[in-house]
Scaffold this motif. Structure first.
Motif, PDB file in Angstrom:
ATOM      1  N   MET A 259      -1.598   3.500  37.633  1.00 65.63           N
ATOM      2  CA  MET A 259      -1.294   4.508  38.631  1.00 65.63           C
ATOM      3  C   MET A 259      -1.388   5.880  37.978  1.00 65.63           C
ATOM      4  O   MET A 259      -0.839   6.105  36.923  1.00 65.63           O
ATOM      5  N   SER A 260      -2.042   6.760  38.653  1.00 69.68           N
ATOM      6  CA  SER A 260      -2.307   8.048  38.028  1.00 69.68           C
ATOM      7  C   SER A 260      -1.254   9.098  38.347  1.00 69.68           C
ATOM      8  O   SER A 260      -0.771   9.777  37.471  1.00 69.68           O
ATOM      9  N   SER A 261      -0.884   9.237  39.586  1.00 63.27           N
ATOM     10  CA  SER A 261       0.038  10.315  39.937  1.00 63.27           C
ATOM     11  C   SER A 261       1.464   9.798  40.079  1.00 63.27           C
ATOM     12  O   SER A 261       1.706   8.596  40.197  1.00 63.27           O
ATOM     13  N   LEU A 262       2.391  10.733  40.055  1.00 59.12           N
ATOM     14  CA  LEU A 262       3.792  10.385  40.255  1.00 59.12           C
ATOM     15  C   LEU A 262       3.995   9.754  41.628  1.00 59.12           C
ATOM     16  O   LEU A 262       4.759   8.801  41.783  1.00 59.12           O
ATOM     17  N   GLU A 263       3.276  10.243  42.620  1.00 59.93           N
ATOM     18  CA  GLU A 263       3.363   9.687  43.980  1.00 59.93           C
ATOM     19  C   GLU A 263       2.893   8.236  43.995  1.00 59.93           C
ATOM     20  O   GLU A 263       3.541   7.378  44.598  1.00 59.93           O
ATOM     21  N   ASP A 264       1.780   7.943  43.311  1.00 59.67           N
ATOM     22  CA  ASP A 264       1.301   6.558  43.233  1.00 59.67           C
ATOM     23  C   ASP A 264       2.315   5.680  42.515  1.00 59.67           C
ATOM     24  O   ASP A 264       2.563   4.549  42.915  1.00 59.67           O
ATOM     25  N   ARG A 265       2.912   6.202  41.454  1.00 63.90           N
ATOM     26  CA  ARG A 265       3.909   5.437  40.687  1.00 63.90           C
ATOM     27  C   ARG A 265       5.131   5.148  41.553  1.00 63.90           C
ATOM     28  O   ARG A 265       5.684   4.057  41.530  1.00 63.90           O
ATOM     29  N   ARG A 266       5.560   6.127  42.338  1.00 64.46           N
ATOM     30  CA  ARG A 266       6.725   5.944  43.205  1.00 64.46           C
ATOM     31  C   ARG A 266       6.441   4.876  44.250  1.00 64.46           C
ATOM     32  O   ARG A 266       7.259   4.005  44.488  1.00 64.46           O
ATOM     33  N   TRP A 267       5.267   4.930  44.859  1.00 62.48           N
ATOM     34  CA  TRP A 267       4.924   3.925  45.864  1.00 62.48           C
ATOM     35  C   TRP A 267       4.791   2.550  45.230  1.00 62.48           C
ATOM     36  O   TRP A 267       5.160   1.542  45.833  1.00 62.48           O
ATOM     37  N   ALA A 268       4.255   2.476  44.027  1.00 66.51           N
ATOM     38  CA  ALA A 268       4.111   1.192  43.345  1.00 66.51           C
ATOM     39  C   ALA A 268       5.478   0.571  43.096  1.00 66.51           C
ATOM     40  O   ALA A 268       5.697  -0.610  43.370  1.00 66.51           O
ATOM     41  N   GLY A 269       6.406   1.370  42.588  1.00 68.50           N
ATOM     42  CA  GLY A 269       7.759   0.860  42.353  1.00 68.50           C
ATOM     43  C   GLY A 269       8.470   0.498  43.637  1.00 68.50           C
ATOM     44  O   GLY A 269       9.179  -0.503  43.713  1.00 68.50           O
ATOM     45  N   ARG A 270       8.295   1.322  44.654  1.00 63.44           N
ATOM     46  CA  ARG A 270       8.935   1.055  45.947  1.00 63.44           C
ATOM     47  C   ARG A 270       8.465  -0.253  46.556  1.00 63.44           C
ATOM     48  O   ARG A 270       9.163  -0.865  47.342  1.00 63.44           O
TER      49      ARG A 270
END
Length: 145
Positions: free
Chosen positions: A1-12
């Motif tokens: 995951m590249s962006s913080l937004e992608d990381r947040r959605w991945a964890g969510r």
């Protein structure tokens, strides 16, 4: 995951993140009712709940299996929010009704009405589960289309 937004959605989208977030929302209601009995010390359980709710999407990894209901519900939310001209529909009404019920539950908790607050919190949770189920089904339809 590249962006913080992608990381947040991945964890969510990790199932444990979904289920613990729902439980933490109910725990926050109970924690708020302690403010009269604990006074300033009530900030500890309230703060712990709020802190957990905030960091929750970042402490879970991206799920390995994207077929689980909870994972599909979050991935469906992400797809749903990207739609053009969303308008009002059953999922949107369920989500708004859930949020309103939850805010009233928080207010009741602040007024030290634990039973009523928990009951309304459970109603909010039920409405949220209806919304999440719609999102899981939306994700499945989007993947098969």
């Amino acid at each position: 995951m590249s962006s913080l937004e992608d990381r947040r959605w991945a964890g969510r989208s990790h199932p444990w993140c979904v289920y613990t977030r729902l439980a933490a929302a109910l725990a926050l209601i109970v924690a708020i009712t302690t403010h009269r009995s604990l006074g300033v010390q009530a900030l500890i359980p309230i703060g712990v709940c709020l802190f957990f709710i905030i960091i929750n999407p970042f402490i879970f990894p991206a799920p390995k299996d994207k077929t689980r209901w909870a994972t599909r519900s979050v991935l469906g939310q992400r797809l749903w929010r990207r739609r053009e001209n969303p308008g009002w529909d059953v999922p949107s009404i369920s989500r708004v009704a859930s949020a309103l019920a939850y805010f009233v539950a928080l207010w009741l908790a602040f007024e030290n009405q634990l039973a009523e607050a928990v009951l309304l919190g459970l109603i909010a949770l039920g409405l949220k589960l209806v919304y999440l189920d719609w999102m899981a089904r939306y994700h499945r339809r989007a993947q098969t289309a």
